[in-house]
Design a protein around this motif. Structure first.
Motif, short mmCIF file in Angstrom:
data_model
loop_
_atom_site.label_atom_id
_atom_site.label_comp_id
_atom_site.label_asym_id
_atom_site.label_seq_id
_atom_site.Cartn_x
_atom_site.Cartn_y
_atom_site.Cartn_z
N VAL A 2 12.95 -70.92 -7.53
CA VAL A 2 14.13 -70.35 -6.89
C VAL A 2 14.96 -69.61 -7.92
O VAL A 2 15.14 -70.07 -9.05
CB VAL A 2 14.97 -71.44 -6.22
CG1 VAL A 2 16.29 -70.88 -5.71
CG2 VAL A 2 14.19 -72.07 -5.08
N ILE A 28 18.48 -73.80 -0.49
CA ILE A 28 18.42 -75.01 -1.30
C ILE A 28 19.75 -75.74 -1.43
O ILE A 28 19.77 -76.91 -1.82
CB ILE A 28 17.90 -74.71 -2.73
CG1 ILE A 28 18.87 -73.79 -3.46
CG2 ILE A 28 16.50 -74.11 -2.67
CD1 ILE A 28 18.61 -73.69 -4.95
N SER A 32 21.23 -79.73 -2.55
CA SER A 32 21.55 -79.61 -3.96
C SER A 32 22.95 -80.10 -4.28
O SER A 32 23.86 -80.02 -3.45
CB SER A 32 21.44 -78.16 -4.42
OG SER A 32 20.16 -77.62 -4.18
N ASN A 76 23.36 -69.08 1.85
CA ASN A 76 22.73 -69.53 0.60
C ASN A 76 23.57 -69.11 -0.61
O ASN A 76 23.04 -68.63 -1.62
CB ASN A 76 21.31 -68.98 0.47
CG ASN A 76 20.39 -69.46 1.57
OD1 ASN A 76 20.46 -70.61 1.99
ND2 ASN A 76 19.53 -68.58 2.05
N SER A 99 18.63 -80.90 -7.67
CA SER A 99 18.22 -81.66 -6.50
C SER A 99 19.03 -82.94 -6.36
O SER A 99 19.30 -83.64 -7.35
CB SER A 99 16.73 -81.98 -6.57
OG SER A 99 16.41 -82.63 -7.79
#
Length: 121
Positions: A2, A28, A32, A76, A99
């Motif tokens: 990414v 993500i 995240s 995003n 993450s």
């Protein structure tokens, strides 16, 4: 892999404002913990603002009341609104997405290339 791309940096006078954006190439941020870091020449990289996947925010003492981190998962994008800027805020600002093990199994730790913020007195 990414990609994170920061934008919005520039030159501003003390007391002015800037809005930084961090755009991800994938969806993500919902999984995240995202932070804005900054690094000035000769200094260690420091955490400025942080937002969890659940929306909990934290700030460095030096920017509390002046900076605001926010996130728009549909776009995003993570933002850092910087008000009442001081010369001490001058640095390269980096976006980080890590993450959250509570909501995702696979581990990741992405960084953008940075955007320069310069505050003149």
């Amino acid at each position: 892999q990414v990609r994170l791309v920061e934008s919005g940096g520039g030159l501003v006078q003390a007391g002015g404002s800037l809005r930084l954006s961090c755009a991800a190439s994938g969806s993500i941020f919902s999984i995240s913990n995202t932070g804005w870091y900054r690094q000035a020449p000769g200094k260690e990289r420091e955490l400025v603002a942080h937002i969890t996947s659940g929306g909990i925010t934290n700030y460095a003492d030096s920017v509390k009341g002046r900076f605001t981190i926010s996130r728009d998962n549909t776009k995003n994008t993570v933002y850092l609104q910087m008000n009442s800027l001081k010369p001490e805020d001058t640095a390269v600002y980096y976006c980080n997405a890590k993450s959250n093990p509570v909501v995702v199994i696979g581990k990741f730790d992405y960084w953008g290339q940075g955007t320069q913020v310069t505050v003149s007195s």
